[in-house]
Structures are given as C-alpha cells and as structure tokens.
Design an enzyme around this catalytic site. Structure first.
Site, short mmCIF file in Angstrom:
data_model
loop_
_atom_site.label_atom_id
_atom_site.label_comp_id
_atom_site.label_asym_id
_atom_site.label_seq_id
_atom_site.Cartn_x
_atom_site.Cartn_y
_atom_site.Cartn_z
N ARG A 224 0.86 -1.19 0.00
CA ARG A 224 0.00 0.00 0.00
C ARG A 224 0.89 1.23 0.00
O ARG A 224 1.98 1.23 0.59
CB ARG A 224 -0.90 0.03 1.25
N HIS A 272 -1.24 0.55 -9.76
CA HIS A 272 -1.91 -0.42 -8.87
C HIS A 272 -2.56 -1.56 -9.66
O HIS A 272 -3.78 -1.76 -9.61
CB HIS A 272 -2.95 0.29 -7.99
P1 NDP Z 1 -1.28 -11.94 4.61
O1 NDP Z 1 -2.25 -11.44 5.62
O2 NDP Z 1 -1.41 -13.36 4.15
O3 NDP Z 1 0.20 -11.76 5.17
C1 NDP Z 1 0.60 -10.63 5.87
C2 NDP Z 1 2.04 -10.80 6.34
O4 NDP Z 1 2.48 -9.59 6.94
C3 NDP Z 1 2.18 -11.90 7.43
O5 NDP Z 1 3.35 -12.64 7.21
C4 NDP Z 1 2.28 -11.08 8.72
O6 NDP Z 1 3.03 -11.69 9.75
C5 NDP Z 1 3.03 -9.86 8.21
N1 NDP Z 1 2.81 -8.73 9.14
C6 NDP Z 1 1.65 -8.16 9.52
N2 NDP Z 1 1.86 -7.20 10.42
C7 NDP Z 1 3.20 -7.15 10.63
C8 NDP Z 1 4.04 -6.39 11.48
N3 NDP Z 1 3.55 -5.46 12.31
N4 NDP Z 1 5.36 -6.63 11.44
C9 NDP Z 1 5.87 -7.59 10.63
N5 NDP Z 1 5.14 -8.36 9.80
C10 NDP Z 1 3.82 -8.15 9.81
O7 NDP Z 1 -1.35 -10.93 3.39
P2 NDP Z 1 -1.16 -11.24 1.81
O8 NDP Z 1 0.15 -11.87 1.61
O9 NDP Z 1 -2.36 -11.92 1.26
O10 NDP Z 1 -1.20 -9.74 1.22
C11 NDP Z 1 -0.27 -8.78 1.64
C12 NDP Z 1 -0.68 -7.40 1.15
O11 NDP Z 1 -0.44 -7.27 -0.25
C13 NDP Z 1 -2.16 -7.05 1.28
O12 NDP Z 1 -2.50 -6.64 2.60
C14 NDP Z 1 -2.33 -5.91 0.29
O13 NDP Z 1 -2.08 -4.68 0.93
C15 NDP Z 1 -1.21 -6.18 -0.73
N6 NDP Z 1 -1.75 -6.50 -2.06
C16 NDP Z 1 -1.49 -5.64 -3.10
C17 NDP Z 1 -1.97 -5.90 -4.36
C18 NDP Z 1 -1.63 -5.02 -5.52
O14 NDP Z 1 -2.23 -5.14 -6.59
N7 NDP Z 1 -0.66 -4.13 -5.41
C19 NDP Z 1 -2.85 -7.07 -4.63
C20 NDP Z 1 -3.00 -7.94 -3.47
C21 NDP Z 1 -2.49 -7.65 -2.24
P3 NDP Z 1 2.57 -13.06 10.45
O15 NDP Z 1 2.89 -14.14 9.44
O16 NDP Z 1 3.41 -13.13 11.65
O17 NDP Z 1 1.11 -12.94 10.71
#
Ligand code: NDP
Length: 309
Positions: A224, A272
């Site tokens: 984002r 995006h």
């Molecule tokens: P997930 O929810 O599967 O994974 C999120 C990851 O981020 C997890 O490994 C989590 O850790 C980690 N995380 C969350 N909070 C923190 C923190 N405070 N510190 C460190 N690590 C953290 O998400 P996805 O992989 O499905 O998607 C990720 C993002 O990609 C989406 O939220 C979206 O914003 C973006 N996206 C963008 C797109 C685009 O077209 N540009 C399309 C699709 C998605 P833990 O494993 O410990 O829970």
C-alpha cells in the site's frame, strides 16, 4: 440469501454472472440499491463509502474484494461485531508473484541500465551479478509473500523474510520484531514490501529504513502507498544511497500527473495493477462463505480485527 456489491473498481456485471453461474438462487444487489435490506447477508466490498454497511439488519459477513482489508477499517461507521473476510485467491496470488518476479529480475539484470544504454545507441555489456549474491528481503510473509519467496528461491535468489510472529521457513531466513527488521534491512539488496497496512506498518519504509539498507539497494512496494514515505524515498535515491524503486501503490491514487515519481529515471511506476481480482476465479470463495454464514458457521479467511489483517 443475498449479496450487496459495493465497488467502483470492480465490474458488478462480471461478478453477478460469475456468482449466478455457480448458484442462480443467490440474490445480487448493487449499492446503493440494497433491495430488501433484511435479505442481505454478505456485503462484497472494495473501498465502500463510510456508513454504507449500516441498516442491514441480517448482515453476517463483510467480504473484501481483495487480499487487503485496510479499506474496510477506514470506515468509522463500520457495523459492530460483523466478521470481516479477505480474498485468498490462487489467481490473485499468481499475478502478484508474476509481477514481483518481473520487478526483481529487471533490477537483478539491470534492465534500467540496459535501456538507458539503448536510448544512447551504446553497445554496453552489463554483466549479471551471480544470482546467489542478490539478497532479497520480503517484508510480510503471508499468502503472497510466501508464494513470491518460493519462486525467488527457486530462481536462485537468497531470500529472507520479516513477519510479526516468529516463523521457521526452510530455505528462507526468518526475522521478526523491530530487531529483526533492522537485521533484514541490513542484508537486503532488493527489498519487497508485502505487508498489510495497519497502524504498525504505516510509514515503515522511511528515511531510517532506507539508511539501514545497503548502498545501492532497490525498493519494490506492492503493498500500500501509505507504507512508504515518498519524500524519504526520493531523497534516498537522489542522494545516491538507493539505486531506485519499483512502485505499484501510492499515497494518492491515481498518482497526480505532477508527481515527481512519474518522470524519475530511477523509479518504475505502475498504476496499482500488480494483482487484480478476477471474478470468475474468486466467486466460488464468496459463495462458499455466504453458505457458511447462512447456516451459522465460521467463514474462511477471516481477518483478526485486533491485529487488523
Ligand atoms: P497476509 O495477511 O497473508 O500476510 C501478511 C504478512 O504480513 C504476514 O506474514 C504477517 O506476519 C506480516 N505482518 C503483519 N503485520 C506485521 C508487522 N507489524 N510486522 C511484521 N510483519 C507483519 O497478506 P497477503 O500476503 O495476502 O497480502 C499482503 C498485502 O499485499 C495485502 O495486505 C495488500 O495490501 C497487498 N496486495 C497488493 C496488491 C496489488 O495489486 N498491489 C494485490 C493484493 C495484495 P505473520 O505471518 O506473523 O502474521
């Protein structure tokens, strides 16, 4: 059993057809026409207007039309105690892996320098760095981060990940917490942001983080826009510490036409489009969740509202 569709970015006709092809009995309303509000059990949303989910007495699920849910939590008038689910879709993940791999390989093989030389009609051979010397750090190792990491490991990159909770992942070095963040940055020639946008990850890609990266590092943000402090990125590239960036997401979207990113020679801008939800692929998951909540069961891919993703 009815769905209320709210999105300016997605095509309601495509979604209606995709859902009807799987279950023609399901009702489908497009906001602001919610038909009989008491029939709506699932709201299928992307950046809905604040307050649009109020007045639906039998709403059992808020289903995001994408992998992220930050757009849902932005609504200060979100109905209380209605579960929120996100999409985890193989096609969306595949697109994201494809896009990030494109950016990583372009940087690794220095397509920027090759194109620059081409424009000068300069036959300049830029030898590739051995792939095992290119260290890739992935911030966020969830559905998309893991799939991306696996692909990059298979290509030969040295991959490390950063997560909120501790992970143990085979070929990928794993870091977590604030100390882990610094350690990962220090070892990342290419840094990829795949974090959800929550309070703790907002503005994480800032001057301090960039200064911690090795000289000549490259930043790829596909998560984002608000993860990144845009002025800090420009400064770190323009003072020569970072070699460039590849960005799909921005603070303001569409990116204003006078924004310095557009014409920056070391920044790739895409609007995006890294991963776009495909209705025909994701519809079955929405129907499955609708059927589950209809009979009082827990839907899939629920978000934990206490952590925000
Ligand atoms: P997930 O929810 O599967 O994974 C999120 C990851 O981020 C997890 O490994 C989590 O850790 C980690 N995380 C969350 N909070 C923190 C923190 N405070 N510190 C460190 N690590 C953290 O998400 P996805 O992989 O499905 O998607 C990720 C993002 O990609 C989406 O939220 C979206 O914003 C973006 N996206 C963008 C797109 C685009 O077209 N540009 C399309 C699709 C998605 P833990 O494993 O410990 O829970």
């Amino acid at each position: 059993m009815s769905i209320l569709f709210i999105s300016k970015a997605d095509n309601p006709t495509e979604w209606q057809q995709a859902l009807a092809s799987l279950d023609p009995e399901i009702g489908f309303q497009v906001w602001p026409d919610s038909g009989k509000p008491e029939d709506i059990e699932v709201a299928l949303v992307w950046k809905h207007p604040p307050g649009a989910l109020l007045g639906l007495p039998n709403l059992k699920l808020i289903q995001s039309l994408g992998a992220g849910v930050d757009h849902i939590f932005m609504d200060p008038r979100l109905p209380k105690n209605v579960p929120i689910a996100r999409l985890v879709d193989a096609e969306l993940t595949r697109q994201m892996v494809e896009y990030v791999t494109l950016a990583v390989l372009s940087r690794h093989r220095r397509l920027d320098l090759i194109r620059g030389a081409q424009l000068l009609r300069d036959w300049q051979v830029i030898p590739p760095v051995p792939i095992s010397c290119s260290r890739v750090g992935i911030l966020g190792f969830g559905e998309i981060g893991r799939a991306t990491g696996n692909t990059l490991v298979n290509l030969g990159f040295k991959v490390a990940s950063w997560t909120r909770t501790p992970h143990t992942v085979g070929a990928v070095a794993s870091y977590h917490g604030s100390e882990g963040f610094t350690s990962l940055l220090q070892k990342s020639d290419i840094l990829i942001c795949l974090l959800p946008l929550i309070a703790k990850t907002r503005g994480l890609l800032n001057a301090e983080a960039f200064a911690t990266l090795p000289t000549d590092a490259y930043v790829i943000n596909v998560a984002r826009g608000a993860h990144l402090i845009e002025q800090d990125l420009l400064a770190a590239i323009d003072n020569g510490h970072l070699s460039g960036a590849w960005l799909d997401v921005f603070d303001a979207e569409p990116l204003p036409s006078n924004h310095p990113f557009w014409a920056h020679p070391k920044i790739v801008v895409t609007p995006h489009l890294a991963g776009l939800t495909v209705a025909s692929s994701a519809a079955s998951q929405v129907i499955h969740n609708l059927r589950l909540v209809h009979i009082g069961k827990t839907p899939q891919n629920l978000v934990d509202p206490t952590v925000g993703y």
